[in-house]
Design an enzyme around this catalytic site. Structure first.
Site, PDB file in Angstrom:
ATOM      1  N   TYR A  53     -37.701   3.261  37.991  1.00 52.34           N
ATOM      2  CA  TYR A  53     -36.779   4.593  37.817  1.00 52.34           C
ATOM      3  C   TYR A  53     -35.711   5.325  38.974  1.00 52.34           C
ATOM      4  O   TYR A  53     -35.124   5.810  38.402  1.00 52.34           O
ATOM      5  CB  TYR A  53     -37.317   5.548  36.893  1.00 52.34           C
ATOM      6  CG  TYR A  53     -38.209   4.683  35.401  1.00 52.34           C
ATOM      7  CD1 TYR A  53     -37.918   3.699  35.164  1.00 52.34           C
ATOM      8  CD2 TYR A  53     -39.131   5.575  34.716  1.00 52.34           C
ATOM      9  CE1 TYR A  53     -38.468   2.983  33.600  1.00 52.34           C
ATOM     10  CE2 TYR A  53     -39.734   5.238  34.057  1.00 52.34           C
ATOM     11  CZ  TYR A  53     -39.406   3.463  33.501  1.00 52.34           C
ATOM     12  OH  TYR A  53     -39.926   3.536  32.019  1.00 52.34           O
ATOM     13  N   LEU A 192     -37.215   5.889  19.935  1.00 48.77           N
ATOM     14  CA  LEU A 192     -37.237   6.116  18.337  1.00 48.77           C
ATOM     15  C   LEU A 192     -35.913   5.135  18.429  1.00 48.77           C
ATOM     16  O   LEU A 192     -35.091   4.920  17.244  1.00 48.77           O
ATOM     17  CB  LEU A 192     -36.197   7.330  19.035  1.00 48.77           C
ATOM     18  CG  LEU A 192     -37.174   8.949  19.096  1.00 48.77           C
ATOM     19  CD1 LEU A 192     -36.635   9.048  19.820  1.00 48.77           C
ATOM     20  CD2 LEU A 192     -37.730   8.908  17.592  1.00 48.77           C
ATOM     21  N   ILE A 231     -43.904   7.324  23.711  1.00 43.21           N
ATOM     22  CA  ILE A 231     -43.179   8.276  24.413  1.00 43.21           C
ATOM     23  C   ILE A 231     -41.640   8.123  25.273  1.00 43.21           C
ATOM     24  O   ILE A 231     -40.694   7.816  25.208  1.00 43.21           O
ATOM     25  CB  ILE A 231     -43.081   7.212  26.276  1.00 43.21           C
ATOM     26  CG1 ILE A 231     -43.771   6.107  26.502  1.00 43.21           C
ATOM     27  CG2 ILE A 231     -45.103   8.135  26.415  1.00 43.21           C
ATOM     28  CD1 ILE A 231     -43.642   5.326  27.601  1.00 43.21           C
ATOM     29  N   LYS A 233     -38.273   9.932  25.425  1.00 42.65           N
ATOM     30  CA  LYS A 233     -37.590  10.470  26.980  1.00 42.65           C
ATOM     31  C   LYS A 233     -36.508  11.757  26.104  1.00 42.65           C
ATOM     32  O   LYS A 233     -35.433  10.623  25.112  1.00 42.65           O
ATOM     33  CB  LYS A 233     -36.949   9.406  27.622  1.00 42.65           C
ATOM     34  CG  LYS A 233     -35.863  10.168  28.383  1.00 42.65           C
ATOM     35  CD  LYS A 233     -33.775   9.557  27.930  1.00 42.65           C
ATOM     36  CE  LYS A 233     -32.866  10.361  28.717  1.00 42.65           C
ATOM     37  NZ  LYS A 233     -31.507  10.803  28.262  1.00 42.65           N
ATOM     38  N   ARG A 239     -35.015  18.956  21.963  1.00 39.31           N
ATOM     39  CA  ARG A 239     -35.289  17.830  21.363  1.00 39.31           C
ATOM     40  C   ARG A 239     -36.756  17.506  21.645  1.00 39.31           C
ATOM     41  O   ARG A 239     -37.821  16.594  21.015  1.00 39.31           O
ATOM     42  CB  ARG A 239     -34.479  16.306  21.601  1.00 39.31           C
ATOM     43  CG  ARG A 239     -32.972  16.478  21.004  1.00 39.31           C
ATOM     44  CD  ARG A 239     -32.526  15.715  21.193  1.00 39.31           C
ATOM     45  NE  ARG A 239     -30.956  15.074  20.194  1.00 39.31           N
ATOM     46  CZ  ARG A 239     -30.069  13.986  20.725  1.00 39.31           C
ATOM     47  NH1 ARG A 239     -30.103  13.497  22.062  1.00 39.31           N
ATOM     48  NH2 ARG A 239     -29.235  14.114  20.225  1.00 39.31           N
ATOM     49  N   ASN A 243     -39.832  16.627  19.593  1.00 39.71           N
ATOM     50  CA  ASN A 243     -40.660  15.680  19.487  1.00 39.71           C
ATOM     51  C   ASN A 243     -42.048  15.788  19.788  1.00 39.71           C
ATOM     52  O   ASN A 243     -43.178  14.502  19.517  1.00 39.71           O
ATOM     53  CB  ASN A 243     -39.845  14.295  20.440  1.00 39.71           C
ATOM     54  CG  ASN A 243     -38.097  14.156  20.318  1.00 39.71           C
ATOM     55  OD1 ASN A 243     -37.633  13.804  19.548  1.00 39.71           O
ATOM     56  ND2 ASN A 243     -38.287  13.430  21.854  1.00 39.71           N
TER      57      ASN A 243
HETATM   58  P1  A2P Z   1     -30.789  12.586  24.929  1.00 45.41           P
HETATM   59  O1  A2P Z   1     -32.081  12.463  25.770  1.00 45.41           O
HETATM   60  O2  A2P Z   1     -29.759  13.157  25.006  1.00 45.41           O
HETATM   61  O3  A2P Z   1     -31.761  13.420  24.076  1.00 45.41           O
HETATM   62  P2  A2P Z   1     -35.769   6.093  24.978  1.00 45.41           P
HETATM   63  O4  A2P Z   1     -35.395   5.658  24.070  1.00 45.41           O
HETATM   64  O5  A2P Z   1     -35.276   5.421  26.280  1.00 45.41           O
HETATM   65  O6  A2P Z   1     -37.006   6.871  25.121  1.00 45.41           O
HETATM   66  O7  A2P Z   1     -34.322   7.167  24.721  1.00 45.41           O
HETATM   67  C1  A2P Z   1     -34.517   7.973  23.708  1.00 45.41           C
HETATM   68  C2  A2P Z   1     -32.862   8.073  22.783  1.00 45.41           C
HETATM   69  O8  A2P Z   1     -32.925   9.261  22.164  1.00 45.41           O
HETATM   70  C3  A2P Z   1     -32.368   9.151  24.485  1.00 45.41           C
HETATM   71  O9  A2P Z   1     -31.047   8.592  24.400  1.00 45.41           O
HETATM   72  C4  A2P Z   1     -32.369  10.135  23.437  1.00 45.41           C
HETATM   73  O10 A2P Z   1     -30.990  10.752  24.551  1.00 45.41           O
HETATM   74  C5  A2P Z   1     -32.409  10.774  22.096  1.00 45.41           C
HETATM   75  N1  A2P Z   1     -33.214  11.228  21.547  1.00 45.41           N
HETATM   76  C6  A2P Z   1     -34.510  12.049  21.980  1.00 45.41           C
HETATM   77  N2  A2P Z   1     -34.712  12.136  20.970  1.00 45.41           N
HETATM   78  C7  A2P Z   1     -34.196  13.023  20.154  1.00 45.41           C
HETATM   79  C8  A2P Z   1     -33.857  12.981  18.928  1.00 45.41           C
HETATM   80  N3  A2P Z   1     -35.310  14.373  18.719  1.00 45.41           N
HETATM   81  N4  A2P Z   1     -32.998  13.688  17.731  1.00 45.41           N
HETATM   82  C9  A2P Z   1     -32.390  12.560  18.309  1.00 45.41           C
HETATM   83  N5  A2P Z   1     -31.407  11.214  19.323  1.00 45.41           N
HETATM   84  C10 A2P Z   1     -33.072  12.231  20.554  1.00 45.41           C
END
Ligand code: A2P
Length: 277
Positions: A53, A192, A231, A233, A239, A243
Site C-alpha cells: 500500500y 462492503l 476492515i 476503509k 463514515r 462503521n
Molecule cells: P470512502 O473512503 O470515500 O468513504 P474497501 O472496499 O477498500 O474497504 O473500501 C470501502 C469503500 O466503501 C470505499 O470506497 C469507501 O469510500 C466506501 N465506504 C466506506 N464506508 C462507507 C459507508 N459507511 N457508507 C458508504 N460508503 C462507505
C-alpha cells in the site's frame, strides 16, 4: 466523536483481534496519517496496512499523532512475494516495523500466496519464527485458498487468520468452512463489496430502515455477528464513526439469512493462483 469499544476474537497464540478495524488501501502517507489518527480517536484499535500500500510510514505517523499507548493497538501488515523465505520475512518485518515506528507487529500476513514461485510455506514458517521471538503476536495469510492453507498446515503451521475478499454477494462458504475446521479466523477485505452498490440492495436498505442504521452498518453487522473480522476503509470521519458504531443492535437469524441470500456464488475478484505481488 464518542469512543466505541469493539469486541475481540481470541487467537490461538494469545492475541485478541478486534472484530472491526480500519482498512487503509489506497490511502497515501498523508491521507493514512490523518485517517488513522481520526480512527483511533473514534475507538478503532485494529489498523490494517501492507508493504504494497506504500503507506506504512503514514500509518505510523497517524499512530504517533494519536498518542495512544502501543499496547492498546492491534497492528496488521503484509509483505510481498520477494520476501517469501526465512531471511526475507525477517527483512520485511524489519522494514515494516521501522516505517510503522513499532518494535513488534500484532499480525503479520503473507499478502498473496504466489504459488508460481512456490515459497509461501517458507514465508508462513518465517512468520512463525518471528512469533517465537516475540516480534509478532499472530501468524496470518491473505488471499490463501484451502489448497494453499492445507500445504502450510501439512508443513506444521496453522495460520491464525486468513484475510479474504468477502461480502454478502460472495459469502465464500467453502473456505469459511475450511477455516472453521482448523480454527482459523476469517477476516474480510472489502467487506462492503467492491464499488459499494451493495449498499443500495433492497434487502440491505430495508433492514437499515427497520433498525435505524445505515446500509453500511447493516452489512458490517452481518460480518461481525458471524464472527468475521471486517476492515472497511473510509477516508471520511463521519463514515469512520458510523462503521464502528455497530455493537448496539442485533440482526435476527432470519435477517442474517436474508442478507446471505444476496450471495452470487462468486469467489474473489482476483484468482490468487494467478495474481499476486
Ligand atoms: P470512502 O473512503 O470515500 O468513504 P474497501 O472496499 O477498500 O474497504 O473500501 C470501502 C469503500 O466503501 C470505499 O470506497 C469507501 O469510500 C466506501 N465506504 C466506506 N464506508 C462507507 C459507508 N459507511 N457508507 C458508504 N460508503 C462507505
Amino acid at each position: 466523536m464518542t469512543l466505541v469499544s469493539v469486541p475481540t476474537v481470541h487467537l490461538r497464540n494469545g492475541a485478541d483481534l478486534p472484530l472491526l478495524g480500519l482498512g487503509t488501501w489506497p490511502l497515501n502517507d498523508a491521507e493514512a496519517a490523518d485517517t488513522v489518527a481520526t480512527a483511533i480517536d473514534a475507538g478503532y484499535r485494529l489498523i490494517d496496512t501492507a508493504e504494497n500500500y506504500h503507506n506504512e510510514a503514514g500509518v505510523g505517523e497517524g499512530i504517533h499523532r494519536s498518542g495512544i499507548d502501543r499496547s492498546e493497538l492491534f497492528l496488521t501488515t503484509k509483505f510481498n512475494s520477494q520476501w517469501h523465505g526465512h531471511d526475507g520475512v525477517r527483512q520485511a518485518f524489519r522494514t515494516s516495523s521501522r516505517l510503522l515506528g513499532v518494535d513488534y507487529i500484532d499480525l503479520l500476513l503473507v499478502h498473496w500466496p504466489n504459488p508460481g514461485q512456490d515459497r509461501y510455506v517458507e514465508a508462513v514458517q518465517g512468520i512463525a519464527a518471528l512469533l517465537e521471538e516475540g516480534l509478532v503476536r499472530a501468524v496470518g495469510t491473505s488471499n490463501f485458498k484451502a489448497s494453499h492453507l492445507q500445504r502450510v498446515i501439512d508443513a506444521g503451521v496453522v495460520p491464525e487468520v486468513n484475510q479474504i475478499q468477502l461480502d454478502p454477494r460472495r459469502t465464500r462458504r467453502d473456505i469459511r468452512d475450511f477455516h472453521a475446521q482448523h480454527s482459523i479466523v476469517t477476516e474480510a477485505w472489502s467487506p462492503l463489496g467492491p464499488g459499494s452498490n451493495l449498499l443500495e440492495e433492497p434487502a440491505v436498505t430495508a433492514l437499515a430502515e427497520q433498525h435505524g442504521k445505515s446500509p453500511a452498518q447493516i452489512v458490517l453487522r452481518w460480518h461481525v455477528q458471524q464472527g468475521v473480522v471486517a476492515i472497511p476503509k473510509s477516508a471520511h470521519p463521519d463514515r469512520l464513526a458510523q462503521n464502528i458504531d455497530i455493537f448496539d443492535f442485533d440482526l435476527s437469524e432470519q435477517e442474517l439469512s436474508s442478507i446471505s441470500a444476496l450471495d452470487t456464488g462468486s469467489a474473489e475478484i482476483t484468482d490468487s493462483d494467478v495474481f499476486g505481488h
